[in-house]
Design a protein around this motif. Structure first.
Motif, PDB file in Angstrom:
ATOM      1  N   UNK A  81       0.827  -1.196   0.000  1.00  0.00           N
ATOM      2  CA  UNK A  81       0.000   0.000   0.000  1.00  0.00           C
ATOM      3  C   UNK A  81       0.868   1.255   0.000  1.00  0.00           C
ATOM      4  N   UNK A  82       1.877   1.289   0.859  1.00  0.00           N
ATOM      5  CA  UNK A  82       2.763   2.457   0.974  1.00  0.00           C
ATOM      6  C   UNK A  82       3.589   2.677  -0.286  1.00  0.00           C
ATOM      7  N   UNK A  83       4.060   1.589  -0.874  1.00  0.00           N
ATOM      8  CA  UNK A  83       4.847   1.721  -2.105  1.00  0.00           C
ATOM      9  C   UNK A  83       3.981   2.264  -3.241  1.00  0.00           C
ATOM     10  N   UNK A  84       2.705   1.912  -3.241  1.00  0.00           N
ATOM     11  CA  UNK A  84       1.785   2.465  -4.238  1.00  0.00           C
ATOM     12  C   UNK A  84       1.611   3.963  -4.075  1.00  0.00           C
ATOM     13  N   UNK A  85       1.565   4.417  -2.826  1.00  0.00           N
ATOM     14  CA  UNK A  85       1.461   5.860  -2.553  1.00  0.00           C
ATOM     15  C   UNK A  85       2.694   6.572  -3.107  1.00  0.00           C
ATOM     16  N   UNK A  86       3.871   6.016  -2.826  1.00  0.00           N
ATOM     17  CA  UNK A  86       5.108   6.638  -3.331  1.00  0.00           C
ATOM     18  C   UNK A  86       5.146   6.622  -4.857  1.00  0.00           C
ATOM     19  N   UNK A  87       4.672   5.547  -5.448  1.00  0.00           N
ATOM     20  CA  UNK A  87       4.638   5.455  -6.908  1.00  0.00           C
ATOM     21  C   UNK A  87       3.767   6.562  -7.499  1.00  0.00           C
ATOM     22  N   UNK A  88       2.604   6.788  -6.901  1.00  0.00           N
ATOM     23  CA  UNK A  88       1.728   7.882  -7.358  1.00  0.00           C
ATOM     24  C   UNK A  88       2.397   9.239  -7.136  1.00  0.00           C
ATOM     25  N   UNK A  89       2.996   9.391  -5.981  1.00  0.00           N
ATOM     26  CA  UNK A  89       3.592  10.665  -5.598  1.00  0.00           C
ATOM     27  C   UNK A  89       4.726  11.070  -6.530  1.00  0.00           C
ATOM     28  N   UNK A  90       5.556  10.102  -6.939  1.00  0.00           N
ATOM     29  CA  UNK A  90       6.743  10.437  -7.718  1.00  0.00           C
ATOM     30  C   UNK A  90       6.628  10.185  -9.213  1.00  0.00           C
ATOM     31  N   UNK A 143      -5.352   7.444 -26.082  1.00  0.00           N
ATOM     32  CA  UNK A 143      -4.124   6.823 -26.590  1.00  0.00           C
ATOM     33  C   UNK A 143      -2.909   7.322 -25.807  1.00  0.00           C
ATOM     34  N   UNK A 144      -2.895   8.602 -25.455  1.00  0.00           N
ATOM     35  CA  UNK A 144      -1.752   9.180 -24.735  1.00  0.00           C
ATOM     36  C   UNK A 144      -1.640   8.668 -23.306  1.00  0.00           C
ATOM     37  N   UNK A 145      -2.715   8.118 -22.757  1.00  0.00           N
ATOM     38  CA  UNK A 145      -2.671   7.603 -21.385  1.00  0.00           C
ATOM     39  C   UNK A 145      -1.929   6.270 -21.322  1.00  0.00           C
ATOM     40  N   UNK A 146      -1.772   5.604 -22.457  1.00  0.00           N
ATOM     41  CA  UNK A 146      -0.960   4.388 -22.533  1.00  0.00           C
ATOM     42  C   UNK A 146       0.475   4.859 -22.718  1.00  0.00           C
ATOM     43  N   UNK A 147       1.294   4.729 -21.658  1.00  0.00           N
ATOM     44  CA  UNK A 147       2.599   5.378 -21.682  1.00  0.00           C
ATOM     45  C   UNK A 147       3.602   4.652 -20.790  1.00  0.00           C
ATOM     46  N   UNK A 148       4.852   5.061 -20.916  1.00  0.00           N
ATOM     47  CA  UNK A 148       5.923   4.583 -20.045  1.00  0.00           C
ATOM     48  C   UNK A 148       6.360   5.758 -19.188  1.00  0.00           C
ATOM     49  N   UNK A 149       6.404   5.524 -17.867  1.00  0.00           N
ATOM     50  CA  UNK A 149       6.698   6.585 -16.911  1.00  0.00           C
ATOM     51  C   UNK A 149       8.000   6.241 -16.174  1.00  0.00           C
ATOM     52  N   UNK A 150       8.942   7.173 -16.128  1.00  0.00           N
ATOM     53  CA  UNK A 150      10.183   6.890 -15.389  1.00  0.00           C
ATOM     54  C   UNK A 150       9.933   6.851 -13.876  1.00  0.00           C
ATOM     55  N   UNK A 151      10.654   5.979 -13.202  1.00  0.00           N
ATOM     56  CA  UNK A 151      10.574   5.868 -11.747  1.00  0.00           C
ATOM     57  C   UNK A 151      11.924   6.301 -11.184  1.00  0.00           C
ATOM     58  N   UNK A 152      11.955   7.146 -10.159  1.00  0.00           N
ATOM     59  CA  UNK A 152      13.238   7.499  -9.546  1.00  0.00           C
ATOM     60  C   UNK A 152      13.993   6.225  -9.127  1.00  0.00           C
ATOM     61  N   UNK A 153      15.302   6.216  -9.320  1.00  0.00           N
ATOM     62  CA  UNK A 153      16.118   5.020  -9.071  1.00  0.00           C
ATOM     63  C   UNK A 153      15.955   4.500  -7.643  1.00  0.00           C
TER      64      UNK A 153
END
Length: 195
Positions: A81-90, A143-153
């Protein structure tokens, strides 16, 4: 018959049509589309006016202090749950999108997340169930919502540590492949924990 005559007279006056024509049109099922109703005089030109859109409410933006508090709490617990929050946040992904993300959607080599699905609430067909809506996973709206999003290392590393303990096709928020999280449940849990 008297009521019909009165109704005919009223419609004839307001539409500026001849009484006989209105009477004949009322004598059968005479359906009109919007343009025909406008020409007949059943509706006026106000129907073609575009009303101004209501202004959108101001977005509630988290302060740096709030972000820090949320991040610290999520890194302290380090659960799905917490990792999902961070994923949304960043990454800025949407609520329905994070609920549909599986571990297999993450490229660990590229520290990137593929967004190709979202959880949506749809109305049920009548008689299906007592519930008025159902949850389903679908493609994004555009179509633009299908995308690749970078994640901080650093976040990718935290996610990878958690992912190694779970099935590769599991949903990130639930840790299982058999069920995804309801966006309302996730939002409620966030609001309860961080209000």
């Amino acid at each position: 018959e008297k009521t019909r005559e009165e109704l005919c007279s009223i419609v004839a006056v307001h539409t500026k049509q001849e009484h006989e024509r209105v009477f004949a049109d009322m004598d059968r099922d005479y359906w009109m589309n919007a343009e025909e109703a406008l020409q007949y005089g059943m509706v006026d030109y106000a129907a073609h006016l575009k009303l101004p859109k209501a202004p959108r409410a101001d977005l509630a933006v988290l302060s740096n202090k709030e972000i820090g508090l949320i991040e610290n709490e999520c890194l302290r617990t380090k659960d799905n749950w917490s990792m999902g929050i961070l994923l949304c946040l960043y990454t800025g992904i949407r609520l329905g999108e994070v609920c549909a993300v599986r571990w297999s959607d993450i490229s660990w080599e590229e520290s990137a997340l593929r967004i190709s699905k979202t959880v949506v609430r749809l109305p049920r067909q009548s008689g299906d169930s007592e519930a008025k809506t159902r949850l389903t996973i679908t493609n994004p709206k555009t179509k633009n919502a299908d995308r690749v999003v970078p994640i901080p290392a650093w976040l990718a590393q935290e996610l990878k540590t958690l992912a190694e303990e779970q099935e590769s096709d599991a949903y990130i928020l639930t840790g299982t492949s058999g069920r995804f999280m309801d966006p309302r449940t996730y939002q409620y849990r966030f609001n309860t924990n961080f209000q």
